[in-house]
Motif scaffolding. Structure first.
Motif, mmCIF file in Angstrom:
data_model
loop_
_atom_site.group_PDB
_atom_site.id
_atom_site.type_symbol
_atom_site.label_atom_id
_atom_site.label_comp_id
_atom_site.label_asym_id
_atom_site.label_seq_id
_atom_site.Cartn_x
_atom_site.Cartn_y
_atom_site.Cartn_z
ATOM 1 N N ALA A 20 0.813 -1.220 0.000
ATOM 2 C CA ALA A 20 0.000 0.000 0.000
ATOM 3 C C ALA A 20 0.843 1.265 0.000
ATOM 4 O O ALA A 20 0.340 2.343 -0.282
ATOM 5 C CB ALA A 20 -0.929 0.011 1.217
ATOM 6 N N TRP A 21 2.121 1.154 0.321
ATOM 7 C CA TRP A 21 2.968 2.337 0.471
ATOM 8 C C TRP A 21 3.829 2.549 -0.758
ATOM 9 O O TRP A 21 4.479 1.635 -1.250
ATOM 10 C CB TRP A 21 3.866 2.180 1.685
ATOM 11 C CG TRP A 21 4.767 3.342 1.889
ATOM 12 C CD1 TRP A 21 4.413 4.587 2.297
ATOM 13 C CD2 TRP A 21 6.185 3.361 1.694
ATOM 14 N NE1 TRP A 21 5.526 5.390 2.375
ATOM 15 C CE2 TRP A 21 6.630 4.669 2.008
ATOM 16 C CE3 TRP A 21 7.115 2.419 1.287
ATOM 17 C CZ2 TRP A 21 7.953 5.040 1.926
ATOM 18 C CZ3 TRP A 21 8.438 2.792 1.210
ATOM 19 C CH2 TRP A 21 8.848 4.092 1.531
ATOM 20 N N ALA A 77 0.586 5.530 -4.733
ATOM 21 C CA ALA A 77 0.213 5.134 -3.373
ATOM 22 C C ALA A 77 -1.299 5.132 -3.222
ATOM 23 O O ALA A 77 -1.877 4.199 -2.676
ATOM 24 C CB ALA A 77 0.837 6.071 -2.350
ATOM 25 N N ARG A 118 -7.894 -1.819 -0.590
ATOM 26 C CA ARG A 118 -9.149 -1.677 0.172
ATOM 27 C C ARG A 118 -10.276 -2.416 -0.530
ATOM 28 O O ARG A 118 -11.067 -3.099 0.123
ATOM 29 C CB ARG A 118 -9.504 -0.202 0.360
ATOM 30 C CG ARG A 118 -8.691 0.481 1.440
ATOM 31 C CD ARG A 118 -9.283 1.841 1.828
ATOM 32 N NE ARG A 118 -9.471 2.733 0.703
ATOM 33 C CZ ARG A 118 -8.552 3.572 0.228
ATOM 34 N NH1 ARG A 118 -7.361 3.637 0.781
ATOM 35 N NH2 ARG A 118 -8.824 4.355 -0.795
ATOM 36 N N ALA A 121 -3.481 1.748 -2.537
ATOM 37 C CA ALA A 121 -4.313 1.654 -1.337
ATOM 38 C C ALA A 121 -5.775 1.428 -1.711
ATOM 39 O O ALA A 121 -6.456 0.604 -1.087
ATOM 40 C CB ALA A 121 -4.160 2.912 -0.486
ATOM 41 N N ARG A 122 -6.269 2.112 -2.734
ATOM 42 C CA ARG A 122 -7.656 1.921 -3.188
ATOM 43 C C ARG A 122 -7.889 0.488 -3.617
ATOM 44 O O ARG A 122 -8.900 -0.127 -3.253
ATOM 45 C CB ARG A 122 -7.946 2.856 -4.373
ATOM 46 C CG ARG A 122 -8.773 4.053 -4.042
ATOM 47 C CD ARG A 122 -9.295 4.778 -5.280
ATOM 48 N NE ARG A 122 -8.363 4.855 -6.397
ATOM 49 C CZ ARG A 122 -7.435 5.780 -6.553
ATOM 50 N NH1 ARG A 122 -7.272 6.725 -5.665
ATOM 51 N NH2 ARG A 122 -6.645 5.777 -7.610
ATOM 52 N N ALA A 137 -8.241 -3.970 4.393
ATOM 53 C CA ALA A 137 -8.461 -3.316 5.689
ATOM 54 C C ALA A 137 -9.236 -4.230 6.631
ATOM 55 O O ALA A 137 -8.895 -4.347 7.813
ATOM 56 C CB ALA A 137 -9.192 -1.989 5.502
ATOM 57 N N ARG A 144 -1.527 2.982 6.165
ATOM 58 C CA ARG A 144 -1.152 3.137 4.747
ATOM 59 C C ARG A 144 -2.341 2.941 3.814
ATOM 60 O O ARG A 144 -2.345 3.451 2.702
ATOM 61 C CB ARG A 144 -0.017 2.191 4.392
ATOM 62 C CG ARG A 144 1.274 2.645 5.053
ATOM 63 C CD ARG A 144 2.437 1.759 4.710
ATOM 64 N NE ARG A 144 3.674 2.287 5.285
ATOM 65 C CZ ARG A 144 4.820 1.659 5.245
ATOM 66 N NH1 ARG A 144 4.908 0.472 4.646
ATOM 67 N NH2 ARG A 144 5.893 2.186 5.783
ATOM 68 N N LEU A 145 -3.341 2.217 4.287
ATOM 69 C CA LEU A 145 -4.574 2.054 3.505
ATOM 70 C C LEU A 145 -5.504 3.248 3.687
ATOM 71 O O LEU A 145 -6.523 3.343 3.022
ATOM 72 C CB LEU A 145 -5.292 0.767 3.928
ATOM 73 C CG LEU A 145 -4.633 -0.541 3.527
ATOM 74 C CD1 LEU A 145 -5.242 -1.704 4.290
ATOM 75 C CD2 LEU A 145 -4.723 -0.754 2.026
ATOM 76 N N GLY A 146 -5.149 4.162 4.603
ATOM 77 C CA GLY A 146 -6.007 5.312 4.874
ATOM 78 C C GLY A 146 -7.202 4.937 5.726
ATOM 79 O O GLY A 146 -8.228 5.600 5.690
ATOM 80 N N GLU A 147 -7.045 3.871 6.523
ATOM 81 C CA GLU A 147 -8.147 3.357 7.335
ATOM 82 C C GLU A 147 -7.848 3.429 8.821
ATOM 83 O O GLU A 147 -8.426 2.705 9.616
ATOM 84 C CB GLU A 147 -8.408 1.888 6.960
ATOM 85 C CG GLU A 147 -8.874 1.681 5.541
ATOM 86 C CD GLU A 147 -10.357 1.923 5.372
ATOM 87 O OE1 GLU A 147 -11.116 1.733 6.340
ATOM 88 O OE2 GLU A 147 -10.765 2.308 4.275
#
Length: 109
Positions: A56-57, A64, A72, A68-69, A77, A103-106
């Motif tokens: 994810a990074w 990135a 997810r 990550a999208r 996540a 890193r997933l924004g979660e």
């Protein structure tokens, strides 16, 4: 086999070009599947979360966000949250599961 596969993915995905190739080859869904298929194996959960974090990074914002999208959408996540809940006392799962969610924004930030 799943443990070694996650270890290989997390190690190779530390390099952006390798991470892009791994993602294109299906490493994201493979890491998610490993976490789902080996729910009682702390090492698989640890290495799987770490692999997801590394996949994810990226150093560049565009790739990135896309990585990550995609992760997810593949359920990354959710499986990391399950790993964290299943192994609350495992330091590796705690650290890498939280890193993957970040890193997933979660991570709630």
């Amino acid at each position: 086999v799943q443990r070694q596969g996650c270890w290989a993915a997390l190690t190779l995905a530390a390099s952006d070009p390798a991470a892009d190739g791994l993602a294109a080859a299906g490493a994201g869904p493979a890491a998610v599947a490993a976490l789902v298929n080996c729910p009682g194996d702390a090492a698989v959960q640890h290495f799987g979360c770490w692999a997801i974090a590394n996949l994810a990074w990226r150093r560049l914002p565009g790739p990135a966000a896309a990585a990550a999208r995609e992760l997810r959408a593949q359920g990354a996540a959710e499986v990391c949250r399950v790993a964290l809940a299943r192994f609350p006392a495992h330091a590796g799962v705690a650290e890498k599961g939280a890193l993957a969610l970040e890193r997933l924004g979660e991570d709630g930030a």
